[in-house]
Design a protein around this motif. Structure first.
Motif, PDB file in Angstrom:
ATOM      1  N   PRO A 150       0.804  -1.222   0.000  1.00  0.00           N
ATOM      2  CA  PRO A 150       0.000   0.000   0.000  1.00  0.00           C
ATOM      3  C   PRO A 150       0.841   1.278   0.000  1.00  0.00           C
ATOM      4  N   VAL A 151       0.284   2.290  -0.633  1.00  0.00           N
ATOM      5  CA  VAL A 151       0.866   3.631  -0.671  1.00  0.00           C
ATOM      6  C   VAL A 151      -0.138   4.558  -0.002  1.00  0.00           C
ATOM      7  N   LYS A 152       0.343   5.362   0.941  1.00  0.00           N
ATOM      8  CA  LYS A 152      -0.537   6.279   1.660  1.00  0.00           C
ATOM      9  C   LYS A 152      -0.620   7.611   0.921  1.00  0.00           C
ATOM     10  N   ARG A 153      -1.842   8.086   0.742  1.00  0.00           N
ATOM     11  CA  ARG A 153      -2.087   9.404   0.135  1.00  0.00           C
ATOM     12  C   ARG A 153      -3.163  10.107   0.943  1.00  0.00           C
ATOM     13  N   SER A 154      -3.168  11.418   0.853  1.00  0.00           N
ATOM     14  CA  SER A 154      -4.186  12.218   1.529  1.00  0.00           C
ATOM     15  C   SER A 154      -5.278  12.599   0.544  1.00  0.00           C
ATOM     16  N   VAL A 155      -6.503  12.533   1.011  1.00  0.00           N
ATOM     17  CA  VAL A 155      -7.655  12.988   0.233  1.00  0.00           C
ATOM     18  C   VAL A 155      -8.491  13.882   1.136  1.00  0.00           C
ATOM     19  N   THR A 156      -9.304  14.705   0.514  1.00  0.00           N
ATOM     20  CA  THR A 156     -10.181  15.590   1.268  1.00  0.00           C
ATOM     21  C   THR A 156     -11.622  15.165   1.033  1.00  0.00           C
ATOM     22  N   ILE A 157     -12.318  14.898   2.144  1.00  0.00           N
ATOM     23  CA  ILE A 157     -13.728  14.501   2.095  1.00  0.00           C
ATOM     24  C   ILE A 157     -14.497  15.472   2.971  1.00  0.00           C
ATOM     25  N   ALA A 158     -15.452  16.162   2.391  1.00  0.00           N
ATOM     26  CA  ALA A 158     -16.275  17.129   3.120  1.00  0.00           C
ATOM     27  C   ALA A 158     -15.418  18.119   3.902  1.00  0.00           C
ATOM     28  N   GLY A 159     -14.352  18.578   3.268  1.00  0.00           N
ATOM     29  CA  GLY A 159     -13.488  19.574   3.880  1.00  0.00           C
ATOM     30  C   GLY A 159     -12.499  19.042   4.898  1.00  0.00           C
ATOM     31  N   HIS A 160     -12.475  17.735   5.113  1.00  0.00           N
ATOM     32  CA  HIS A 160     -11.567  17.129   6.078  1.00  0.00           C
ATOM     33  C   HIS A 160     -10.552  16.253   5.364  1.00  0.00           C
ATOM     34  N   GLU A 161      -9.286  16.462   5.674  1.00  0.00           N
ATOM     35  CA  GLU A 161      -8.239  15.652   5.070  1.00  0.00           C
ATOM     36  C   GLU A 161      -8.103  14.333   5.821  1.00  0.00           C
ATOM     37  N   THR A 162      -7.987  13.263   5.062  1.00  0.00           N
ATOM     38  CA  THR A 162      -7.792  11.944   5.650  1.00  0.00           C
ATOM     39  C   THR A 162      -6.783  11.179   4.812  1.00  0.00           C
ATOM     40  N   SER A 163      -6.082  10.249   5.432  1.00  0.00           N
ATOM     41  CA  SER A 163      -5.106   9.432   4.718  1.00  0.00           C
ATOM     42  C   SER A 163      -5.709   8.084   4.375  1.00  0.00           C
ATOM     43  N   ILE A 164      -5.399   7.632   3.180  1.00  0.00           N
ATOM     44  CA  ILE A 164      -5.870   6.335   2.709  1.00  0.00           C
ATOM     45  C   ILE A 164      -4.664   5.572   2.187  1.00  0.00           C
ATOM     46  N   SER A 165      -4.548   4.319   2.570  1.00  0.00           N
ATOM     47  CA  SER A 165      -3.482   3.454   2.072  1.00  0.00           C
ATOM     48  C   SER A 165      -4.077   2.415   1.141  1.00  0.00           C
ATOM     49  N   LEU A 166      -3.686   2.502  -0.126  1.00  0.00           N
ATOM     50  CA  LEU A 166      -4.139   1.550  -1.138  1.00  0.00           C
ATOM     51  C   LEU A 166      -2.942   1.084  -1.960  1.00  0.00           C
ATOM     52  N   GLU A 167      -3.022  -0.126  -2.452  1.00  0.00           N
ATOM     53  CA  GLU A 167      -1.998  -0.620  -3.349  1.00  0.00           C
ATOM     54  C   GLU A 167      -2.030   0.205  -4.633  1.00  0.00           C
ATOM     55  N   PRO A 168      -0.873   0.360  -5.314  1.00  0.00           N
ATOM     56  CA  PRO A 168      -0.821   1.189  -6.527  1.00  0.00           C
ATOM     57  C   PRO A 168      -1.878   0.828  -7.572  1.00  0.00           C
ATOM     58  N   MET A 169      -2.188  -0.456  -7.746  1.00  0.00           N
ATOM     59  CA  MET A 169      -3.185  -0.809  -8.766  1.00  0.00           C
ATOM     60  C   MET A 169      -4.563  -0.262  -8.410  1.00  0.00           C
ATOM     61  N   PHE A 170      -4.872  -0.142  -7.113  1.00  0.00           N
ATOM     62  CA  PHE A 170      -6.154   0.431  -6.720  1.00  0.00           C
ATOM     63  C   PHE A 170      -6.140   1.949  -6.910  1.00  0.00           C
ATOM     64  N   TRP A 171      -4.999   2.609  -6.624  1.00  0.00           N
ATOM     65  CA  TRP A 171      -4.905   4.041  -6.892  1.00  0.00           C
ATOM     66  C   TRP A 171      -5.110   4.310  -8.380  1.00  0.00           C
ATOM     67  N   GLU A 172      -4.456   3.476  -9.214  1.00  0.00           N
ATOM     68  CA  GLU A 172      -4.591   3.639 -10.662  1.00  0.00           C
ATOM     69  C   GLU A 172      -6.045   3.455 -11.101  1.00  0.00           C
TER      70      GLU A 172
END
Length: 79
Positions: free
Chosen positions: A9-31
Motif C-alpha cells: 500500500p501507498v498512503k495518500r491524503s484525500v479531502t472529504i467534506a473539507g476534512h483531510e484523511t489518509s488512505i493506504s491503497l496498493e498502486p493498482m487500486f490508486w490507478e
C-alpha cells in the motif's frame, strides 16, 4: 499479472467534506481510482467522497479503504 503488480500500500491524503484523511491503497487500486474518476469526469476526492457516502449507508460499514477496494472490484466485475 506479474510479480511487479504485487506492491504494498501507498498512503495518500484525500479531502472529504473539507476534512483531510489518509488512505493506504496498493498502486493498482490508486490507478483504478484515478482512471475511474477520469471516466466519470470527477476529481478523485469527489469520487472518494461519493464512495464514502455509500459506505456510511451500509448496515455494517467497512473502513474507507476496504469500501474503496470493494467498490472498485464491484465496478470492474459488473461494468
Amino acid at each position: 499479472m506479474g510479480p511487479e503488480r504485487f506492491e504494498g500500500p501507498v498512503k495518500r491524503s484525500v479531502t472529504i467534506a473539507g476534512h483531510e484523511t489518509s488512505i493506504s491503497l496498493e498502486p493498482m487500486f490508486w490507478e483504478a481510482l484515478e482512471r475511474t474518476a477520469k471516466e466519470l469526469n470527477v476529481p478523485v476526492n469527489a469520487l472518494v467522497a461519493r464512495i464514502d457516502a455509500l459506505r456510511i449507508e451500509a448496515s455494517s460499514p467497512p473502513n474507507l479503504t476496504s469500501a474503496l477496494r470493494l467498490w472498485l472490484f464491484d465496478r470492474a466485475a459488473n461494468g
